[in-house]
Design a protein around this motif. Structure first.
Motif, PDB file in Angstrom:
ATOM      1  N   VAL A 119       0.849  -1.187   0.000  1.00 49.33           N
ATOM      2  CA  VAL A 119       0.000   0.000   0.000  1.00 49.33           C
ATOM      3  C   VAL A 119       0.885   1.237   0.000  1.00 49.33           C
ATOM      4  O   VAL A 119       1.700   1.419   0.887  1.00 49.33           O
ATOM      5  CB  VAL A 119      -0.928   0.021   1.230  1.00 49.33           C
ATOM      6  CG1 VAL A 119      -1.748   1.292   1.256  1.00 49.33           C
ATOM      7  CG2 VAL A 119      -1.834  -1.191   1.234  1.00 49.33           C
ATOM      8  N   THR A 120       0.766   2.094  -1.004  1.00 53.26           N
ATOM      9  CA  THR A 120       1.465   3.375  -1.017  1.00 53.26           C
ATOM     10  C   THR A 120       0.478   4.531  -1.033  1.00 53.26           C
ATOM     11  O   THR A 120       0.808   5.637  -0.673  1.00 53.26           O
ATOM     12  CB  THR A 120       2.386   3.463  -2.254  1.00 53.26           C
ATOM     13  OG1 THR A 120       1.613   3.226  -3.441  1.00 53.26           O
ATOM     14  CG2 THR A 120       3.494   2.423  -2.159  1.00 53.26           C
ATOM     15  N   ASP A 121      -0.746   4.274  -1.472  1.00 53.41           N
ATOM     16  CA  ASP A 121      -1.811   5.261  -1.474  1.00 53.41           C
ATOM     17  C   ASP A 121      -2.870   4.772  -0.493  1.00 53.41           C
ATOM     18  O   ASP A 121      -3.490   3.727  -0.698  1.00 53.41           O
ATOM     19  CB  ASP A 121      -2.401   5.386  -2.882  1.00 53.41           C
ATOM     20  CG  ASP A 121      -3.569   6.352  -2.953  1.00 53.41           C
ATOM     21  OD1 ASP A 121      -3.961   6.910  -1.903  1.00 53.41           O
ATOM     22  OD2 ASP A 121      -4.099   6.554  -4.058  1.00 53.41           O
ATOM     23  N   TYR A 122      -3.067   5.516   0.602  1.00 51.05           N
ATOM     24  CA  TYR A 122      -3.959   5.057   1.663  1.00 51.05           C
ATOM     25  C   TYR A 122      -5.362   4.749   1.145  1.00 51.05           C
ATOM     26  O   TYR A 122      -6.049   3.880   1.682  1.00 51.05           O
ATOM     27  CB  TYR A 122      -4.076   6.104   2.764  1.00 51.05           C
ATOM     28  CG  TYR A 122      -2.784   6.633   3.324  1.00 51.05           C
ATOM     29  CD1 TYR A 122      -1.617   5.869   3.296  1.00 51.05           C
ATOM     30  CD2 TYR A 122      -2.719   7.895   3.902  1.00 51.05           C
ATOM     31  CE1 TYR A 122      -0.430   6.361   3.810  1.00 51.05           C
ATOM     32  CE2 TYR A 122      -1.538   8.387   4.428  1.00 51.05           C
ATOM     33  CZ  TYR A 122      -0.397   7.622   4.369  1.00 51.05           C
ATOM     34  OH  TYR A 122       0.772   8.105   4.887  1.00 51.05           O
ATOM     35  N   LYS A 123      -5.800   5.452   0.113  1.00 58.81           N
ATOM     36  CA  LYS A 123      -7.171   5.304  -0.376  1.00 58.81           C
ATOM     37  C   LYS A 123      -7.332   4.126  -1.334  1.00 58.81           C
ATOM     38  O   LYS A 123      -8.455   3.837  -1.767  1.00 58.81           O
ATOM     39  CB  LYS A 123      -7.626   6.592  -1.066  1.00 58.81           C
ATOM     40  CG  LYS A 123      -7.713   7.782  -0.122  1.00 58.81           C
ATOM     41  CD  LYS A 123      -8.227   9.018  -0.844  1.00 58.81           C
ATOM     42  CE  LYS A 123      -8.315  10.217   0.108  1.00 58.81           C
ATOM     43  NZ  LYS A 123      -8.830  11.420  -0.584  1.00 58.81           N
ATOM     44  N   ASN A 124      -6.242   3.478  -1.663  1.00 58.43           N
ATOM     45  CA  ASN A 124      -6.288   2.327  -2.565  1.00 58.43           C
ATOM     46  C   ASN A 124      -5.451   1.208  -1.971  1.00 58.43           C
ATOM     47  O   ASN A 124      -4.234   1.173  -2.119  1.00 58.43           O
ATOM     48  CB  ASN A 124      -5.778   2.702  -3.961  1.00 58.43           C
ATOM     49  CG  ASN A 124      -6.686   3.684  -4.673  1.00 58.43           C
ATOM     50  OD1 ASN A 124      -7.724   3.321  -5.214  1.00 58.43           O
ATOM     51  ND2 ASN A 124      -6.307   4.968  -4.662  1.00 58.43           N
ATOM     52  N   GLY A 125      -6.104   0.325  -1.263  1.00 57.59           N
ATOM     53  CA  GLY A 125      -5.390  -0.765  -0.612  1.00 57.59           C
ATOM     54  C   GLY A 125      -6.367  -1.721   0.032  1.00 57.59           C
ATOM     55  O   GLY A 125      -7.570  -1.458   0.103  1.00 57.59           O
ATOM     56  N   THR A 126      -5.841  -2.845   0.516  1.00 58.51           N
ATOM     57  CA  THR A 126      -6.662  -3.862   1.179  1.00 58.51           C
ATOM     58  C   THR A 126      -6.353  -3.867   2.666  1.00 58.51           C
ATOM     59  O   THR A 126      -5.188  -3.961   3.069  1.00 58.51           O
ATOM     60  CB  THR A 126      -6.401  -5.251   0.571  1.00 58.51           C
ATOM     61  OG1 THR A 126      -6.745  -5.241  -0.816  1.00 58.51           O
ATOM     62  CG2 THR A 126      -7.235  -6.309   1.282  1.00 58.51           C
ATOM     63  N   TYR A 127      -7.396  -3.780   3.470  1.00 61.25           N
ATOM     64  CA  TYR A 127      -7.277  -3.732   4.919  1.00 61.25           C
ATOM     65  C   TYR A 127      -8.188  -4.791   5.541  1.00 61.25           C
ATOM     66  O   TYR A 127      -9.228  -5.135   4.969  1.00 61.25           O
ATOM     67  CB  TYR A 127      -7.645  -2.336   5.446  1.00 61.25           C
ATOM     68  CG  TYR A 127      -6.907  -1.235   4.740  1.00 61.25           C
ATOM     69  CD1 TYR A 127      -5.539  -1.053   4.930  1.00 61.25           C
ATOM     70  CD2 TYR A 127      -7.566  -0.386   3.855  1.00 61.25           C
ATOM     71  CE1 TYR A 127      -4.852  -0.052   4.277  1.00 61.25           C
ATOM     72  CE2 TYR A 127      -6.890   0.623   3.192  1.00 61.25           C
ATOM     73  CZ  TYR A 127      -5.529   0.794   3.402  1.00 61.25           C
ATOM     74  OH  TYR A 127      -4.844   1.776   2.740  1.00 61.25           O
ATOM     75  N   VAL A 128      -7.795  -5.291   6.703  1.00 63.07           N
ATOM     76  CA  VAL A 128      -8.575  -6.326   7.385  1.00 63.07           C
ATOM     77  C   VAL A 128      -9.377  -5.686   8.515  1.00 63.07           C
ATOM     78  O   VAL A 128      -8.807  -5.136   9.467  1.00 63.07           O
ATOM     79  CB  VAL A 128      -7.669  -7.444   7.927  1.00 63.07           C
ATOM     80  CG1 VAL A 128      -8.501  -8.478   8.689  1.00 63.07           C
ATOM     81  CG2 VAL A 128      -6.909  -8.115   6.785  1.00 63.07           C
ATOM     82  N   ILE A 129     -10.707  -5.749   8.395  1.00 65.75           N
ATOM     83  CA  ILE A 129     -11.612  -5.194   9.398  1.00 65.75           C
ATOM     84  C   ILE A 129     -12.460  -6.330   9.958  1.00 65.75           C
ATOM     85  O   ILE A 129     -13.164  -7.007   9.203  1.00 65.75           O
ATOM     86  CB  ILE A 129     -12.513  -4.103   8.795  1.00 65.75           C
ATOM     87  CG1 ILE A 129     -11.661  -2.970   8.213  1.00 65.75           C
ATOM     88  CG2 ILE A 129     -13.489  -3.560   9.832  1.00 65.75           C
ATOM     89  CD1 ILE A 129     -12.476  -1.894   7.515  1.00 65.75           C
ATOM     90  N   GLU A 130     -12.380  -6.533  11.260  1.00 67.97           N
ATOM     91  CA  GLU A 130     -13.115  -7.628  11.925  1.00 67.97           C
ATOM     92  C   GLU A 130     -12.846  -8.971  11.236  1.00 67.97           C
ATOM     93  O   GLU A 130     -13.739  -9.796  11.052  1.00 67.97           O
ATOM     94  CB  GLU A 130     -14.623  -7.333  11.943  1.00 67.97           C
ATOM     95  CG  GLU A 130     -15.016  -6.000  12.569  1.00 67.97           C
ATOM     96  CD  GLU A 130     -14.749  -5.923  14.063  1.00 67.97           C
ATOM     97  OE1 GLU A 130     -14.319  -6.936  14.646  1.00 67.97           O
ATOM     98  OE2 GLU A 130     -14.965  -4.850  14.647  1.00 67.97           O
ATOM     99  N   GLY A 131     -11.590  -9.159  10.811  1.00 63.01           N
ATOM    100  CA  GLY A 131     -11.180 -10.414  10.214  1.00 63.01           C
ATOM    101  C   GLY A 131     -11.502 -10.573   8.742  1.00 63.01           C
ATOM    102  O   GLY A 131     -11.188 -11.608   8.148  1.00 63.01           O
TER     103      GLY A 131
END
Length: 222
Positions: A1-13
């Protein structure tokens, strides 16, 4: 991830991929209701993990089809590229303020409602939550309400513990009472001015604990 608005994040698994700051996922096939995740911002930049490289912290929001807007904090550890930690829940329909990085700790400041107030009330109670990255995992190290927020790292043998320090009578009485759990490698250090034998009560404890006793030379004695 270099652009915070374009990336994959894990929320509640669950992995959530943002594109241009937003993700929309159907709650069920052909359902009009969607889980909507948004990049909120409130960025802070600093060295969180002590490697001398700048890391980043920011907030996400998620709406799961009801009236709630759930806020999460997430950190990006930087090396040759950014690696996202897990997202940690902050609250429902809070009012975010400043996010800070100080001495390797992440501090998220926001306002929430007073106990017993309806969700329709404006958030007016100031809150500061404290977080640390441990082995790539973002952990909430906030003390219980009314306690000081000092924290240190304790090494016992080859084990390192992230410890909240309690020094006052009020903080020692509160202890871990009412806290839901302790994460692995988290602890609470009780500091007394006089070396003596002290008792501990288990009032409002919600989980089992182990107690390690140290003498005035910081040696494990029991």
């Amino acid at each position: 991830v270099t652009d915070y608005k374009n990336g994959t994040y894990v929320i509640e698994g669950v992995p959530v991929t943002l594109k241009d700051g937003i993700s929309e996922i159907e709650i069920a096939p052909d359902s009009a209701s969607k889980i909507i995740t948004r990049y909120f911002g409130n960025e802070a930049v600093g060295d969180v993990d002590g490697d001398g490289v700048q890391d980043a912290v920011f907030l996400l929001t998620q709406n799961t089809g009801g009236t709630g807007t759930f806020y999460y904090v997430i950190a990006l550890q930087s090396d040759k590229s950014y690696k996202a930690t897990n997202a940690v829940f902050l609250g429902d329909r809070i009012a975010p303020q400043q996010t800070e990085i100080q001495d390797g700790k992440i501090i998220v400041n926001f306002a929430e409602r007073a106990k017993g107030e309806p969700m329709s009330a404006e958030p007016s109670v100031g809150v500061s939550k404290y977080f640390r990255i441990d082995r790539g995992v973002l952990k909430d190290i906030s003390p219980a309400k009314g306690q000081t927020a000092e924290s240190i790292t304790i090494r016992i043998g080859h084990i390192e513990l992230n410890s909240v320090v309690v020094k006052t009578d009020k903080d020692r009485v509160q202890g871990l009472s009412g806290k839901q759990s302790l994460a692995p490698y988290d602890a609470m250090l009780f500091v007394f001015d006089i070396s003596a034998f002290y008792g501990f009560w288990m009032k409002d404890m919600l989980f089992s604990i182990d107690i390690i006793w140290l003498d005035s030379f910081k040696r494990v004695v029991f």
